[in-house]
Design an enzyme around this catalytic site. Structure first.
Site, PDB file in Angstrom:
ATOM      1  N   LYS A  13       0.838  -1.206   0.000  1.00 19.48           N
ATOM      2  CA  LYS A  13       0.000   0.000   0.000  1.00 19.48           C
ATOM      3  C   LYS A  13       0.876   1.261   0.000  1.00 19.48           C
ATOM      4  CE  LYS A  13      -3.798  -2.403   2.343  1.00 19.48           C
ATOM      5  NZ  LYS A  13      -4.761  -2.370   3.486  1.00 19.48           N
ATOM      6  N   PHE A  61     -15.568   3.147   7.336  1.00 19.69           N
ATOM      7  CA  PHE A  61     -14.196   3.555   7.017  1.00 19.69           C
ATOM      8  C   PHE A  61     -13.903   3.554   5.507  1.00 19.69           C
ATOM      9  CE2 PHE A  61     -14.114  -1.007   8.077  1.00 19.69           C
ATOM     10  CZ  PHE A  61     -13.537  -1.550   6.924  1.00 19.69           C
ATOM     11  N   ARG A  89      -1.647 -14.836   3.775  1.00 18.68           N
ATOM     12  CA  ARG A  89      -2.387 -14.158   4.853  1.00 18.68           C
ATOM     13  C   ARG A  89      -1.676 -14.352   6.193  1.00 18.68           C
ATOM     14  NH1 ARG A  89      -6.804 -10.621   3.878  1.00 18.68           N
ATOM     15  NH2 ARG A  89      -7.616 -11.242   5.904  1.00 18.68           N
ATOM     16  N   THR A  95      -5.633  -8.172  10.244  1.00 23.84           N
ATOM     17  CA  THR A  95      -5.988  -6.887   9.622  1.00 23.84           C
ATOM     18  C   THR A  95      -5.499  -5.724  10.474  1.00 23.84           C
ATOM     19  OG1 THR A  95      -7.922  -7.879   8.590  1.00 23.84           O
ATOM     20  CG2 THR A  95      -7.929  -5.470   8.831  1.00 23.84           C
ATOM     21  N   ARG A 106       2.673  -7.210   9.100  1.00 20.26           N
ATOM     22  CA  ARG A 106       1.977  -6.132   9.825  1.00 20.26           C
ATOM     23  C   ARG A 106       2.435  -6.067  11.275  1.00 20.26           C
ATOM     24  NH1 ARG A 106      -3.885  -7.613   7.202  1.00 20.26           N
ATOM     25  NH2 ARG A 106      -3.857  -6.200   5.404  1.00 20.26           N
ATOM     26  N   GLU A 130      -9.038 -10.366  -8.063  1.00 25.42           N
ATOM     27  CA  GLU A 130      -8.124  -9.235  -7.865  1.00 25.42           C
ATOM     28  C   GLU A 130      -7.005  -9.226  -8.923  1.00 25.42           C
ATOM     29  OE1 GLU A 130      -7.103  -9.753  -3.734  1.00 25.42           O
ATOM     30  OE2 GLU A 130      -9.073  -9.070  -3.068  1.00 25.42           O
TER      31      GLU A 130
HETATM   32  P1  IDP Z   1      -7.633  -7.287   5.184  1.00 23.77           P
HETATM   33  O1  IDP Z   1      -6.823  -6.219   4.481  1.00 23.77           O
HETATM   34  O2  IDP Z   1      -6.866  -7.893   6.321  1.00 23.77           O
HETATM   35  O3  IDP Z   1      -8.185  -8.315   4.234  1.00 23.77           O
HETATM   36  P2  IDP Z   1     -10.321  -6.154   5.299  1.00 23.77           P
HETATM   37  O4  IDP Z   1     -11.311  -6.425   6.355  1.00 23.77           O
HETATM   38  O5  IDP Z   1     -10.540  -6.768   3.947  1.00 23.77           O
HETATM   39  O6  IDP Z   1      -8.881  -6.552   5.870  1.00 23.77           O
HETATM   40  O7  IDP Z   1     -10.202  -4.592   5.144  1.00 23.77           O
HETATM   41  C1  IDP Z   1      -9.517  -4.013   4.063  1.00 23.77           C
HETATM   42  C2  IDP Z   1      -8.680  -2.874   4.549  1.00 23.77           C
HETATM   43  O8  IDP Z   1      -9.536  -1.855   5.082  1.00 23.77           O
HETATM   44  C3  IDP Z   1      -7.732  -3.198   5.720  1.00 23.77           C
HETATM   45  O9  IDP Z   1      -6.531  -3.780   5.292  1.00 23.77           O
HETATM   46  C4  IDP Z   1      -7.519  -1.812   6.300  1.00 23.77           C
HETATM   47  O10 IDP Z   1      -6.593  -1.060   5.499  1.00 23.77           O
HETATM   48  C5  IDP Z   1      -8.890  -1.191   6.141  1.00 23.77           C
HETATM   49  N1  IDP Z   1      -9.686  -1.352   7.357  1.00 23.77           N
HETATM   50  C6  IDP Z   1     -10.297  -2.470   7.814  1.00 23.77           C
HETATM   51  N2  IDP Z   1     -10.938  -2.260   8.960  1.00 23.77           N
HETATM   52  C7  IDP Z   1     -10.718  -0.951   9.251  1.00 23.77           C
HETATM   53  C8  IDP Z   1     -11.128  -0.104  10.324  1.00 23.77           C
HETATM   54  O11 IDP Z   1     -11.819  -0.518  11.268  1.00 23.77           O
HETATM   55  N3  IDP Z   1     -10.708   1.196  10.274  1.00 23.77           N
HETATM   56  C9  IDP Z   1      -9.942   1.687   9.260  1.00 23.77           C
HETATM   57  N4  IDP Z   1      -9.555   0.932   8.236  1.00 23.77           N
HETATM   58  C10 IDP Z   1      -9.932  -0.366   8.219  1.00 23.77           C
HETATM   59 MG    MG Z   2      -9.615  -8.153   2.731  1.00 25.20          MG
END
Ligand code: IDP
Ligand code: MG
Length: 156
Positions: A13, A61, A89, A95, A106, A130
């Site tokens: 990112k 968000f 993963r 996340t 992370r 994707e």
């Molecule tokens: P992932 O990236 O681990 O698959 P997802 O739930 O698919 O997680 O969410 C995508 C992206 O959205 C996360 O990587 C993060 O950058 C952002 N994100 C997820 N939850 C939150 C939140 O509660 N606040 C702010 N950003 C979030």
């Molecule tokens: Mg995701």
């Protein structure tokens, strides 16, 4: 049968790029043994990001997520190998970086969920989707078939 050709979509990112972590992240996947089959550096459009994160469109968000992801260049990649989606993963961590174990990407390199430096597909199906979104060019150019070259000369 073992699927040694399973592919996952991994993307560094904008904060990961800005902080100079591209090399370290690539190194982890290379050292693990996965094969890099596609990579580029692009400044993504909001339109593409909205498609990429379409399943999160209703989340509070979401606008901030699209703004963050479109704030600078990203490095999308395709990595290939046995169980690459699930293992990828695991290598990323949770996340939310605060829940990510040390030793994960992370867990080692970031602090906040809104700046978590890397994306990884969560299923084989979403990886296919994707990869098609980020590497729409014909497979011949966009994604490399290792069997067609490297194994022929590195291991001959
Ligand atoms: P992932 O990236 O681990 O698959 P997802 O739930 O698919 O997680 O969410 C995508 C992206 O959205 C996360 O990587 C993060 O950058 C952002 N994100 C997820 N939850 C939150 C939140 O509660 N606040 C702010 N950003 C979030
Ligand atoms: Mg995701």
């Amino acid at each position: 049968m073992a699927d040694n050709k399973e592919r996952t979509f991994i993307m560094i990112k904008p904060d990961g790029v800005q902080r100079g972590l591209v090399g370290k992240i690539i190194q982890r996947f290379e050292e693990k043994g996965f094969k890099l089959v596609a990579m580029k550096m692009v400044w993504p459009t909001e339109e593409l990001l909205k498609k990429h994160y379409a399943d999160l469109a209703a989340r509070p968000f979401f606008p901030g997520l699209v703004k963050y992801m479109s704030s600078g260049p990203v490095v999308p990649m395709v990595w290939e190998g046995l169980d690459s989606v699930k293992t990828g993963r695991k290598m990323l961590g949770e996340t939310n970086p605060k829940d990510s174990a040390p030793g994960t990407i992370r867990g080692d390199f970031c602090i906040q969920v809104g700046r978590n430096i890397i994306h990884g597909s969560d299923s084989v199906e979403s990886a296919k989707h994707e990869i098609g979104l980020w590497f729409p060019e014909d497979k011949k150019e966009g994604v490399i078939d290792w069997a067609s070259w490297a194994e022929k000369w590195i291991y001959e």
